[in-house]
Design a protein around this motif. Structure first.
Motif, PDB file in Angstrom:
ATOM      1  N   LYS A 128      -5.134  10.372  21.687  1.00 25.64           N
ATOM      2  CA  LYS A 128      -5.458   9.673  20.437  1.00 25.64           C
ATOM      3  C   LYS A 128      -6.903   9.943  20.033  1.00 25.64           C
ATOM      4  O   LYS A 128      -7.177  10.289  18.879  1.00 25.64           O
ATOM      5  N   ARG A 129      -7.822   9.816  20.969  1.00 23.39           N
ATOM      6  CA  ARG A 129      -9.243  10.058  20.657  1.00 23.39           C
ATOM      7  C   ARG A 129      -9.459  11.487  20.170  1.00 23.39           C
ATOM      8  O   ARG A 129     -10.152  11.717  19.184  1.00 23.39           O
ATOM      9  N   ARG A 130      -8.880  12.428  20.880  1.00 22.11           N
ATOM     10  CA  ARG A 130      -9.070  13.833  20.516  1.00 22.11           C
ATOM     11  C   ARG A 130      -8.505  14.123  19.124  1.00 22.11           C
ATOM     12  O   ARG A 130      -9.145  14.769  18.303  1.00 22.11           O
ATOM     13  N   GLN A 131      -7.301  13.614  18.851  1.00 23.28           N
ATOM     14  CA  GLN A 131      -6.687  13.883  17.557  1.00 23.28           C
ATOM     15  C   GLN A 131      -7.405  13.157  16.424  1.00 23.28           C
ATOM     16  O   GLN A 131      -7.538  13.687  15.329  1.00 23.28           O
ATOM     17  N   LEU A 132      -7.886  11.960  16.676  1.00 28.72           N
ATOM     18  CA  LEU A 132      -8.656  11.251  15.642  1.00 28.72           C
ATOM     19  C   LEU A 132      -9.921  12.015  15.281  1.00 28.72           C
ATOM     20  O   LEU A 132     -10.284  12.119  14.111  1.00 28.72           O
ATOM     21  N   LYS A 133     -10.584  12.551  16.289  1.00 30.82           N
ATOM     22  CA  LYS A 133     -11.816  13.313  16.029  1.00 30.82           C
ATOM     23  C   LYS A 133     -11.499  14.640  15.342  1.00 30.82           C
ATOM     24  O   LYS A 133     -12.116  15.003  14.344  1.00 30.82           O
ATOM     25  N   ALA A 134     -10.521  15.374  15.867  1.00 35.00           N
ATOM     26  CA  ALA A 134     -10.223  16.719  15.359  1.00 35.00           C
ATOM     27  C   ALA A 134      -9.535  16.707  13.994  1.00 35.00           C
ATOM     28  O   ALA A 134      -9.859  17.522  13.139  1.00 35.00           O
ATOM     29  N   LEU A 135      -8.589  15.801  13.796  1.00 35.61           N
ATOM     30  CA  LEU A 135      -7.776  15.826  12.583  1.00 35.61           C
ATOM     31  C   LEU A 135      -8.265  14.889  11.486  1.00 35.61           C
ATOM     32  O   LEU A 135      -7.975  15.105  10.322  1.00 35.61           O
ATOM     33  N   GLU A 136      -8.973  13.843  11.878  1.00 36.42           N
ATOM     34  CA  GLU A 136      -9.404  12.862  10.876  1.00 36.42           C
ATOM     35  C   GLU A 136     -10.921  12.723  10.815  1.00 36.42           C
ATOM     36  O   GLU A 136     -11.428  11.959  10.004  1.00 36.42           O
ATOM     37  N   GLY A 137     -11.634  13.426  11.692  1.00 38.85           N
ATOM     38  CA  GLY A 137     -13.092  13.372  11.661  1.00 38.85           C
ATOM     39  C   GLY A 137     -13.660  12.010  11.995  1.00 38.85           C
ATOM     40  O   GLY A 137     -14.759  11.659  11.558  1.00 38.85           O
ATOM     41  N   ALA A 138     -12.930  11.222  12.770  1.00 44.01           N
ATOM     42  CA  ALA A 138     -13.358   9.856  13.074  1.00 44.01           C
ATOM     43  C   ALA A 138     -14.555   9.841  14.018  1.00 44.01           C
ATOM     44  O   ALA A 138     -14.654  10.656  14.931  1.00 44.01           O
TER      45      ALA A 138
END
Length: 185
Positions: A128-138
């Protein structure tokens, strides 16, 4: 791998044929696979219809807030912030809390014991953390339960001051690393 999921493979075609037979858990897994493909700009992708079913299964999952989360929210409010709770992202993830300041959005993940194996994030939390950072720039701030527990004090006022200082410092660090901007309250 390429043979199973790459161009020319039949995986997506077979998924489309089995579309009506997928159970909710399988749709959730396919959605995670789809996000992984998107994260790595890999094709082929699921059909639009199957992607929509997977997304809908993902966003319909139950949301549970905890006393821990409510305590973090109360401390953020005491800092003068206006936390938004249970914020859904464009990809369907739920962020525990989001705070805005100086044009920056910081996603606060209130991570209880079920997010960890020992003191290391479990696989779903890492994903979840990785995808939030990579895909949503969170910009993510994790509040692990053991760090929060260590801030408590017999004197409740002292505990609240510690919690607020902790959140201020951690949020400041997230913003500095994301934008090189210092947050002051």
């Amino acid at each position: 791998s390429q043979a199973m999921f790459g161009p020319g493979s039949r995986f997506v075609e077979l998924c489309a044929k089995a579309d009506a037979d997928f159970k909710v858990e399988e749709l959730l897994q396919l959605y995670q696979w789809q996000l992984w493909r998107q994260e790595h700009a890999a094709y082929p992708q699921l059909s639009r219809g199957l992607h929509r079913r997977c997304y809908n299964a993902f966003v319909e999952a139950e949301i549970h807030s905890s006393y821990f989360q409510r305590d973090v929210v109360a401390s953020l409010r005491a800092l003068g912030l206006q936390p938004r709770v249970e914020v859904r992202t464009a990809l369907g993830f739920i962020l525990d809390v989001v705070v805005s300041f100086r044009g920056n959005e910081v996603s606060v993940e209130v991570d209880g014991p079920f997010h960890f194996i020992g003191r290391r994030p479990d696989g779903s939390t890492k994903l979840k953390r990785r995808q939030l950072k990579a895909l949503e720039g969170a910009s993510l701030l994790s509040v692990p339960y053991w760090e929060w527990e260590a801030l408590k004090d017999k004197n409740e006022e002292i505990g609240q001051i510690r919690k607020q200082g902790y959140l201020r410092d951690k949020t400041n660090g997230v913003v500095r690393s994301a934008n090189h901007v210092k947050w002051r309250i």
